[in-house]
Scaffold this active site. Structure first.
Site, PDB file in Angstrom:
ATOM      1  N   ASP A  10      19.494  -7.636 -56.196  1.00  0.00           N
ATOM      2  CA  ASP A  10      19.070  -6.272 -56.478  1.00  0.00           C
ATOM      3  C   ASP A  10      19.857  -5.758 -57.683  1.00  0.00           C
ATOM      4  OD1 ASP A  10      17.773  -3.778 -55.970  1.00  0.00           O
ATOM      5  OD2 ASP A  10      19.600  -3.056 -55.014  1.00  0.00           O
ATOM      6  N   ASP A  12      20.063  -1.884 -59.008  1.00  0.00           N
ATOM      7  CA  ASP A  12      20.732  -0.589 -58.889  1.00  0.00           C
ATOM      8  C   ASP A  12      21.623  -0.575 -57.655  1.00  0.00           C
ATOM      9  OD1 ASP A  12      21.437   1.946 -59.611  1.00  0.00           O
ATOM     10  OD2 ASP A  12      19.625   2.905 -58.877  1.00  0.00           O
ATOM     11  N   LYS A 185      10.319  -4.358 -51.702  1.00  0.00           N
ATOM     12  CA  LYS A 185      11.220  -4.324 -50.558  1.00  0.00           C
ATOM     13  C   LYS A 185      11.053  -2.995 -49.817  1.00  0.00           C
ATOM     14  CE  LYS A 185      14.363  -4.748 -53.607  1.00  0.00           C
ATOM     15  NZ  LYS A 185      15.682  -4.689 -54.269  1.00  0.00           N
ATOM     16  N   ASP A 210      22.366  -3.671 -51.828  1.00  0.00           N
ATOM     17  CA  ASP A 210      23.261  -2.601 -51.393  1.00  0.00           C
ATOM     18  C   ASP A 210      22.651  -1.730 -50.304  1.00  0.00           C
ATOM     19  OD1 ASP A 210      21.368  -1.486 -53.260  1.00  0.00           O
ATOM     20  OD2 ASP A 210      22.619   0.300 -53.341  1.00  0.00           O
TER      21      ASP A 210
END
Length: 265
Positions: A10, A12, A185, A210
């Site tokens: 991922d 960000d 996602k 995250d």
């Protein structure tokens, strides 16, 4: 760590936060390259183009090429092109999504079209009643209905929000009673398409993210291993109360890299 040949990452909250490069990100990518690992950066973003995301990575000091990035839009096109080669696609979205469809050999029909094989929904700041009407009619006629993601709101600079493509898809769903397939996602399609591109299997792949309810849930749905880094959305207290449990937890990519360097590749 030894079985992991493939890393789905991922962006960000993992690699960067806003315009800030997060600790260990550059060094982690260098480790992947040096050890011959397969990797792809993943993003649910249906608005920014791949070149814009790659340019941002370059500005932050991470050299990246198109084969190392897969957006939910790319995953959608790859999936449609494999299932329905040359399909006619009605796009609720803006020009970058139209161009992406054409790159995959798909035929983009006009905004007032009555027929198509697929209705694909991305972010569209020019969505109106006419587009809604056409999309509803085409889905009711039997077209495949796909949305890039189901995010109802899109955060923008300054703390505001725009309606996300999930809001637009919800309008079409309300008019048709048809639930769309979701690419981004926490659904598994984005990860599955990334592994398809890399020629990797879930058991040798790890998803690094995250967000428990987005990245880790997506990894579990796709059958991959999972790593949560605490440099973004979730913290250790969140893990304690969440039913979604990652296999491994690290403070950030720098912490993960220290562990990896202790393991012989």
């Amino acid at each position: 760590m030894l079985p992991y040949t493939t890393y789905l990452i991922d962006l960000d909250g993992v690699v960067y936060r806003g315009n800030e490069l997060l600790p260990g990100a550059r060094e982690f990518v260098q480790w992947l390259e040096a050890n011959g690992k397969k990797y792809i950066f993943l993003t649910n973003n249906s608005f920014a183009t791949g070149s814009q995301i790659l340019a941002k990575l370059e500005r932050l000091g991470i050299p990246a090429t198109p084969e190392h990035l897969m957006s939910a839009g790319q995953a959608a096109m790859q999936n449609i092109a494999r299932r329905l080669p040359g399909a006619r696609v009605y796009i609720v979205g803006e020009q970058p999504l139209v161009e992406l469809a054409q790159e995959y050999g798909l035929t983009v029909v006009e905004v007032d079209a009555e027929e198509a094989d697929v209705v694909l929904v991305g972010l569209d700041r020019f969505f109106d009643y006419s587009k809604l009407t056409c999309a509803v009619r085409i889905v009711l006629a039997g077209a495949l209905f796909i949305t890039i993601n189901r995010d109802p709101l899109l955060p923008i600079a300054g703390g505001g929000f725009l309606p996300g493509c999930g809001t637009l898809a919800a309008a079409i769903e309300a008019g048709t009673g048809v639930t769309p397939e979701v690419v981004g996602k926490p659904e598994p399609m984005l990860l599955l398409e990334a592994m398809e591109r890399l020629g990797s299997k879930p058991e040798e792949t790890v998803m690094i993210g995250d967000g428990l309810d987005v990245d880790i849930l997506a990894g579990q749905a796709a059958g991959t291993h999972t790593i949560l880094v605490l440099s973004g959305r979730n913290n250790r207290a969140d893990i304690e109360v969440s039913p979604i449990k990652p296999e491994h937890v690290y403070e950030d990519l720098a912490d993960l890299l220290r562990q990896l360097q202790q393991v012989k590749s």
